[in-house]
Design an enzyme around this catalytic site. Structure first.
Site, PDB file in Angstrom:
ATOM      1  N   ASP A 323       0.861  -1.182   0.000  1.00 54.37           N
ATOM      2  CA  ASP A 323       0.000   0.000   0.000  1.00 54.37           C
ATOM      3  C   ASP A 323       0.898   1.232   0.000  1.00 54.37           C
ATOM      4  OD1 ASP A 323       1.093   0.248   2.509  1.00 54.37           O
ATOM      5  OD2 ASP A 323      -0.805   0.241   3.594  1.00 54.37           O
ATOM      6  N   ASP A 325       1.447   4.765   2.332  1.00 56.27           N
ATOM      7  CA  ASP A 325       1.061   5.395   3.597  1.00 56.27           C
ATOM      8  C   ASP A 325       1.491   6.859   3.614  1.00 56.27           C
ATOM      9  OD1 ASP A 325       0.456   2.709   5.068  1.00 56.27           O
ATOM     10  OD2 ASP A 325       2.499   2.441   4.319  1.00 56.27           O
ATOM     11  N   ASP A 413      -3.283   4.485   2.736  1.00 57.87           N
ATOM     12  CA  ASP A 413      -3.651   4.830   4.113  1.00 57.87           C
ATOM     13  C   ASP A 413      -3.237   6.266   4.404  1.00 57.87           C
ATOM     14  OD1 ASP A 413      -4.591   2.280   4.568  1.00 57.87           O
ATOM     15  OD2 ASP A 413      -2.817   1.601   5.673  1.00 57.87           O
TER      16      ASP A 413
END
Ligand code: DCT
Ligand code: MG
Length: 487
Positions: A323, A325, A413
């Site tokens: 992902d 962040d 995120d």
């Protein structure tokens, strides 16, 4: 209240006829704030602590584990009484604080003058200096022991899936130690002096050294239950508990799960299945950069002076991640409160928000950090899936040959702390997980402090920090750069 009572009960230095030792605390490695804390602590218990190193000092206390550099520093100073002084490591000090009186000096307390002892001892082998704490090791993305650490990760995961936290952590620690070595393990003997390698880990290393692979690991990898649980937990929103539940129901594939009438997927899991192909594929640095531009544009449209920082694995210099962040905040305290929801609205308007779970802040600054290892902090955050266009990425998207959509889904995120907690959040979200675990463990075990993503506490005193370096200094740790935190 409990704490206060306990402190009152602590014994004070007993009145004896023997002259009291005169302590000197070495600031090197210890750091200024910790040194003054320890000085105050000792004085409150009736010890004499000298501010400067002079010939009246009888006990030199240091946290410098590198005897050679400490002794070189001591010898470079003006004192003549060095030969009659005790040069001690912090264990003598902590033992004495606990006892409320100076404890007898034992060999284990002494920091020996290795320069005087033997010429070979002046260059300690790397092995003897490997710390048991990841936050005292420098671990880049270059792993010289992948063959061993991959095996340990499998063993760790297998124990995690069986809810055996102890052995799981033991294998993660073992893997982390080997990742930090600038050389490849070539025989079992060199591992004997390394920390965190238990009997089981040694056996695995031995097997790999002898046969090129571990039979135990091979067995796990070919185990059906392990394979299926790994498959299920690879779906966004599916943890070990859910995976186990599905497995027990006899489900063995995604189509089994999706066809099972009794199963109700939550929103996160639905998106997980919907975008499975995309989000199970690694995100490249160029894609992370492109997402950075998108978030930056959104944040700046709302608050021009907002602060946006890429964190997580990409900050540690990794080429790929699962992902991306980011931390977003504002220079004015309190103004960050509405920031995330506005960013989310904007991404929605742009039509690129494929999934969003927003968690409002539950941060309470009067609360002390938890003693438990907490996976999550209380700041406002969101877990997103965003649509990234091919044209937005320098060099193009990471897609399969036959994929002609021109876009992919990516997990992002965002976390939004108040600016006075920015440094703690940055340190907490930069990872790696093992590095974070050991930072907290080090703070607790070695410094009796509490650290989490919100704050650092010395007893009940909040230690403020505006940079990560401040936090390392409070902890009396050498600064470790983000790219050296791939523990
Ligand atoms: N973190 C943590 N403890 C957890 C989860 C996360 O301390 N249980 C911290 C460390 C890393 C950071 O949050 C971001 O988490 P991930 O994205 O899961 O880790 P990563 O290092 O960025 O890994 P990846 O490159 O795969 O995204
Ligand atoms: Mg990440």
């Amino acid at each position: 209240i409990l704490k206060k009572k306990k402190r009152e009960r602590e014994p004070q230095v007993k009145k004896t006829t023997a002259p009291l030792p005169k302590l000197y605390l070495v600031e090197r490695k210890m750091g200024r704030s910790r040194r003054s804390f320890l000085t105050e602590l000792a004085r409150s218990k009736g010890f004499i602590v000298e501010d400067v190193l002079s010939d009246v000092v009888t006990h030199v206390v240091s946290e410098d584990s590198q005897a050679s550099s400490l002794w070189a520093w001591l010898k470079g100073g003006p004192v003549k009484n060095l030969p009659v002084m005790h040069v001690l490591d912090i264990s003598w000090f902590t033992d004495s604080m606990r006892e409320g009186k100076p404890v007898a000096v034992e060999t284990r307390h002494l920091i020996q003058d290795t320069l005087a002892a033997s010429p070979e001892a002046t260059t300690p082998t790397p092995v003897s200096t490997v710390s048991q704490y990841a936050c005292q090791r420098r671990t880049t993305t270059k792993n010289n022991n992948k063959i061993f650490t991959d095996a340990f990760e499998v063993l760790a995961e297998s124990h995690e899936l069986n809810d055996m936290e102890g052995p799981c952590l033991a294998f993660r620690r073992a893997a982390s130690v080997l990742k930090s070595l600038p050389w490849t393990v070539q025989n079992l003997r060199v591992t004997e002096d390394l920390p965190c390698l238990g009997e089981h880990s040694m056996c695995v290393i031995e097997e790999i050294l002898q046969h090129g692979h571990s039979f135990e690991v091979e067995k796990i990898l070919s185990d059906e239950r392990y394979q299926i649980l790994k498959l299920f937990t690879s779906v966004f929103g599916v943890g070990p508990k859910t995976a186990e539940k599905w497995y027990r129901r006899g489900l063995r594939s995604f189509s089994d799960v999706l066809a099972e009438p009794g199963i109700r997927l939550n929103r996160m899991q639905q998106s997980g299945f919907l975008h499975y192909g995309d989000i199970s594929r690694a995100v490249s640095k160029a894609e992370a950069q492109a997402l950075g531009n998108i978030i930056d544009e959104a944040v700046r449209a709302i608050t021009p002076d907002a602060i946006l920082t890429l964190t997580g694995g990409f900050r540690r210099g990794k080429d790929f991640g699962h992902d991306v962040d980011f931390i977003v905040t504002t220079p004015q305290l309190g103004k960050e409160e509405r920031l995330l929801t506005s960013v989310i609205d904007r991404l929605k308007q742009q039509g690129i928000l494929l999934y969003c779970e927003y968690q409002a802040s539950t941060f309470d600054e009067s609360k002390l950090p938890s003693h438990r290892f907490e996976a999550m902090d209380h700041f406002a955050k969101c877990f997103l899936i965003l649509r990234l266009e091919d044209s937005q990425v320098e060099g193009g998207l990471q897609t399969a040959e036959e994929d002609r959509r021109g876009w992919r889904a990516v997990r992002v995120d965002l976390v939004s702390p108040p600016v006075d907690r920015y440094a703690f959040t940055l340190l907490g979200w930069s990872g790696s997980r093992q590095f974070e675990r050991d930072l907290r463990r080090f703070a607790r075990m070695e410094r009796r402090m509490l650290l989490d993503n919100h704050a650092l506490y010395d007893k009940t005193k909040f230690l403020a920090a505006t940079t990560e370096k401040d936090i390392f200094a409070h902890l009396g740790l050498e600064y470790i750069e983000p790219w050296q935190r791939n523990a």
